[in-house]
Design a protein around this motif. Structure first.
Motif, PDB file in Angstrom:
ATOM      1  N   THR A  31      10.437   4.395  -3.729  1.00 56.48           N
ATOM      2  CA  THR A  31      10.056   3.011  -3.983  1.00 56.48           C
ATOM      3  C   THR A  31      11.252   2.072  -3.806  1.00 56.48           C
ATOM      4  O   THR A  31      11.146   1.013  -3.192  1.00 56.48           O
ATOM      5  CB  THR A  31       9.476   2.866  -5.399  1.00 56.48           C
ATOM      6  OG1 THR A  31       8.363   3.750  -5.520  1.00 56.48           O
ATOM      7  CG2 THR A  31       9.034   1.457  -5.683  1.00 56.48           C
ATOM      8  N   VAL A  32      12.406   2.472  -4.329  1.00 55.11           N
ATOM      9  CA  VAL A  32      13.612   1.657  -4.174  1.00 55.11           C
ATOM     10  C   VAL A  32      13.987   1.538  -2.707  1.00 55.11           C
ATOM     11  O   VAL A  32      14.284   0.440  -2.198  1.00 55.11           O
ATOM     12  CB  VAL A  32      14.783   2.256  -4.991  1.00 55.11           C
ATOM     13  CG1 VAL A  32      16.096   1.589  -4.634  1.00 55.11           C
ATOM     14  CG2 VAL A  32      14.500   2.122  -6.471  1.00 55.11           C
ATOM     15  N   LEU A  33      13.930   2.638  -1.970  1.00 55.93           N
ATOM     16  CA  LEU A  33      14.271   2.601  -0.541  1.00 55.93           C
ATOM     17  C   LEU A  33      13.301   1.719   0.247  1.00 55.93           C
ATOM     18  O   LEU A  33      13.712   0.995   1.160  1.00 55.93           O
ATOM     19  CB  LEU A  33      14.292   4.013   0.021  1.00 55.93           C
ATOM     20  CG  LEU A  33      15.442   4.900  -0.460  1.00 55.93           C
ATOM     21  CD1 LEU A  33      15.264   6.333   0.043  1.00 55.93           C
ATOM     22  CD2 LEU A  33      16.777   4.333   0.000  1.00 55.93           C
ATOM     23  N   LEU A  34      12.020   1.765  -0.101  1.00 53.54           N
ATOM     24  CA  LEU A  34      11.034   0.917   0.577  1.00 53.54           C
ATOM     25  C   LEU A  34      11.270  -0.563   0.309  1.00 53.54           C
ATOM     26  O   LEU A  34      11.109  -1.398   1.195  1.00 53.54           O
ATOM     27  CB  LEU A  34       9.613   1.311   0.154  1.00 53.54           C
ATOM     28  CG  LEU A  34       9.088   2.606   0.755  1.00 53.54           C
ATOM     29  CD1 LEU A  34       7.809   3.029   0.038  1.00 53.54           C
ATOM     30  CD2 LEU A  34       8.835   2.443   2.250  1.00 53.54           C
ATOM     31  N   THR A  35      11.646  -0.887  -0.904  1.00 55.01           N
ATOM     32  CA  THR A  35      11.870  -2.307  -1.226  1.00 55.01           C
ATOM     33  C   THR A  35      13.173  -2.826  -0.619  1.00 55.01           C
ATOM     34  O   THR A  35      13.286  -4.019  -0.331  1.00 55.01           O
ATOM     35  CB  THR A  35      11.878  -2.555  -2.747  1.00 55.01           C
ATOM     36  OG1 THR A  35      12.797  -1.666  -3.362  1.00 55.01           O
ATOM     37  CG2 THR A  35      10.516  -2.382  -3.339  1.00 55.01           C
ATOM     38  N   LEU A  36      14.126  -1.935  -0.398  1.00 60.72           N
ATOM     39  CA  LEU A  36      15.376  -2.356   0.235  1.00 60.72           C
ATOM     40  C   LEU A  36      15.196  -2.602   1.737  1.00 60.72           C
ATOM     41  O   LEU A  36      16.008  -3.268   2.353  1.00 60.72           O
ATOM     42  CB  LEU A  36      16.478  -1.320   0.004  1.00 60.72           C
ATOM     43  CG  LEU A  36      16.975  -1.195  -1.433  1.00 60.72           C
ATOM     44  CD1 LEU A  36      17.989  -0.060  -1.551  1.00 60.72           C
ATOM     45  CD2 LEU A  36      17.573  -2.501  -1.923  1.00 60.72           C
TER      46      LEU A  36
ATOM     47  N   ALA B 179       0.822  -1.209   0.000  1.00 56.87           N
ATOM     48  CA  ALA B 179       0.000   0.000   0.000  1.00 56.87           C
ATOM     49  C   ALA B 179       0.859   1.264   0.000  1.00 56.87           C
ATOM     50  O   ALA B 179       0.559   2.224  -0.705  1.00 56.87           O
ATOM     51  CB  ALA B 179      -0.946  -0.008   1.202  1.00 56.87           C
ATOM     52  N   VAL B 180       1.947   1.243   0.763  1.00 56.37           N
ATOM     53  CA  VAL B 180       2.822   2.423   0.826  1.00 56.37           C
ATOM     54  C   VAL B 180       3.520   2.654  -0.505  1.00 56.37           C
ATOM     55  O   VAL B 180       3.640   3.793  -0.968  1.00 56.37           O
ATOM     56  CB  VAL B 180       3.836   2.280   1.987  1.00 56.37           C
ATOM     57  CG1 VAL B 180       4.924   3.330   1.906  1.00 56.37           C
ATOM     58  CG2 VAL B 180       3.119   2.370   3.317  1.00 56.37           C
ATOM     59  N   VAL B 181       3.972   1.581  -1.153  1.00 61.00           N
ATOM     60  CA  VAL B 181       4.627   1.731  -2.459  1.00 61.00           C
ATOM     61  C   VAL B 181       3.630   2.282  -3.476  1.00 61.00           C
ATOM     62  O   VAL B 181       3.947   3.200  -4.240  1.00 61.00           O
ATOM     63  CB  VAL B 181       5.231   0.394  -2.938  1.00 61.00           C
ATOM     64  CG1 VAL B 181       5.665   0.474  -4.387  1.00 61.00           C
ATOM     65  CG2 VAL B 181       6.410   0.019  -2.052  1.00 61.00           C
ATOM     66  N   LEU B 182       2.407   1.743  -3.496  1.00 58.23           N
ATOM     67  CA  LEU B 182       1.391   2.261  -4.415  1.00 58.23           C
ATOM     68  C   LEU B 182       1.094   3.726  -4.133  1.00 58.23           C
ATOM     69  O   LEU B 182       0.938   4.527  -5.052  1.00 58.23           O
ATOM     70  CB  LEU B 182       0.115   1.423  -4.326  1.00 58.23           C
ATOM     71  CG  LEU B 182       0.198   0.030  -4.939  1.00 58.23           C
ATOM     72  CD1 LEU B 182      -1.039  -0.777  -4.577  1.00 58.23           C
ATOM     73  CD2 LEU B 182       0.361   0.112  -6.438  1.00 58.23           C
ATOM     74  N   ALA B 183       1.016   4.071  -2.856  1.00 57.67           N
ATOM     75  CA  ALA B 183       0.732   5.461  -2.494  1.00 57.67           C
ATOM     76  C   ALA B 183       1.862   6.388  -2.923  1.00 57.67           C
ATOM     77  O   ALA B 183       1.625   7.511  -3.358  1.00 57.67           O
ATOM     78  CB  ALA B 183       0.494   5.577  -0.989  1.00 57.67           C
ATOM     79  N   SER B 184       3.108   5.907  -2.821  1.00 58.10           N
ATOM     80  CA  SER B 184       4.230   6.761  -3.211  1.00 58.10           C
ATOM     81  C   SER B 184       4.291   6.955  -4.718  1.00 58.10           C
ATOM     82  O   SER B 184       4.781   7.973  -5.207  1.00 58.10           O
ATOM     83  CB  SER B 184       5.551   6.191  -2.694  1.00 58.10           C
ATOM     84  OG  SER B 184       5.897   5.022  -3.396  1.00 58.10           O
ATOM     85  N   LEU B 185       3.786   5.986  -5.477  1.00 60.66           N
ATOM     86  CA  LEU B 185       3.799   6.102  -6.936  1.00 60.66           C
ATOM     87  C   LEU B 185       2.618   6.888  -7.489  1.00 60.66           C
ATOM     88  O   LEU B 185       2.667   7.368  -8.612  1.00 60.66           O
ATOM     89  CB  LEU B 185       3.819   4.707  -7.570  1.00 60.66           C
ATOM     90  CG  LEU B 185       5.103   3.918  -7.401  1.00 60.66           C
ATOM     91  CD1 LEU B 185       4.943   2.535  -7.997  1.00 60.66           C
ATOM     92  CD2 LEU B 185       6.262   4.644  -8.042  1.00 60.66           C
ATOM     93  N   TYR B 186       1.562   7.020  -6.700  1.00 60.53           N
ATOM     94  CA  TYR B 186       0.351   7.651  -7.203  1.00 60.53           C
ATOM     95  C   TYR B 186       0.592   9.049  -7.787  1.00 60.53           C
ATOM     96  O   TYR B 186       0.128   9.334  -8.881  1.00 60.53           O
ATOM     97  CB  TYR B 186      -0.725   7.694  -6.106  1.00 60.53           C
ATOM     98  CG  TYR B 186      -1.992   8.333  -6.576  1.00 60.53           C
ATOM     99  CD1 TYR B 186      -2.864   7.636  -7.403  1.00 60.53           C
ATOM    100  CD2 TYR B 186      -2.323   9.633  -6.232  1.00 60.53           C
ATOM    101  CE1 TYR B 186      -4.026   8.211  -7.861  1.00 60.53           C
ATOM    102  CE2 TYR B 186      -3.482  10.211  -6.680  1.00 60.53           C
ATOM    103  CZ  TYR B 186      -4.335   9.487  -7.490  1.00 60.53           C
ATOM    104  OH  TYR B 186      -5.475  10.068  -7.940  1.00 60.53           O
ATOM    105  N   PRO B 187       1.324   9.924  -7.114  1.00 55.94           N
ATOM    106  CA  PRO B 187       1.527  11.254  -7.708  1.00 55.94           C
ATOM    107  C   PRO B 187       2.410  11.231  -8.958  1.00 55.94           C
ATOM    108  O   PRO B 187       2.292  12.086  -9.823  1.00 55.94           O
ATOM    109  CB  PRO B 187       2.207  12.070  -6.604  1.00 55.94           C
ATOM    110  CG  PRO B 187       2.064  11.276  -5.370  1.00 55.94           C
ATOM    111  CD  PRO B 187       1.865   9.852  -5.769  1.00 55.94           C
TER     112      PRO B 187
END
Length: 132
Positions: free
Chosen positions: A126-131, A88-96
């Motif tokens: 997104t990269v930082l969240l996945t790491l 959900a956080v990754v999707l939210a960060s990509l939304y804008p």
């Protein structure tokens, strides 16, 4: 208040509301949010009158971008309902960033350094969240 700040506040309220929607609500929260967005924008659009008319191709592109935004909201809602906060956080960060990228690709808006900062920031987040 600037339009960007107002839009950001609207997106934040939208995500807070979607995060509180229960699984039994289905897709109604997304539909209600889309209708509310249109109702907020109608008076602004009416103020522009004939200046706002777009060629059919541009209208189709705008509808495609809107459909992509709705899909993103649906995926966010499903991830939030299934308690997958990382997704959900990754999707939210990509939304804008998504509408901006689609604007560059479909509407051929000029890419400037200032306009590239947002999508670049979303990509880095997104990269930082996945790491982790």
């Amino acid at each position: 208040m600037s339009a960007g700040l107002l839009a950001g506040a609207g997106v934040a309220v939208q995500y807070l509301a979607l995060g509180r929607a229960g699984p039994s609500s289905g897709l109604w929260p997304v539909a209600a949010g889309r209708v509310a967005a249109v109702l907020v924008l109608l008076p602004v659009a009416a103020g522009y009158g004939r200046e706002l008319r777009l060629p059919a191709r541009r209208c189709a592109q705008a509808l495609l971008i809107g459909a992509g935004a709705a899909l993103g909201l649906i995926l966010y809602l499903l991830a939030a309902q299934r308690q997958l906060p990382a997704v959900a956080v990754v999707l939210a960060s990509l939304y804008p960033a998504l509408p901006v990228i689609l604007g560059f690709a479909l509407v051929h808006e000029p890419l400037t350094v200032r306009r590239a900062i947002g999508p670049a920031g979303a990509a880095m987040a997104t990269v930082l969240l996945t790491l982790g």
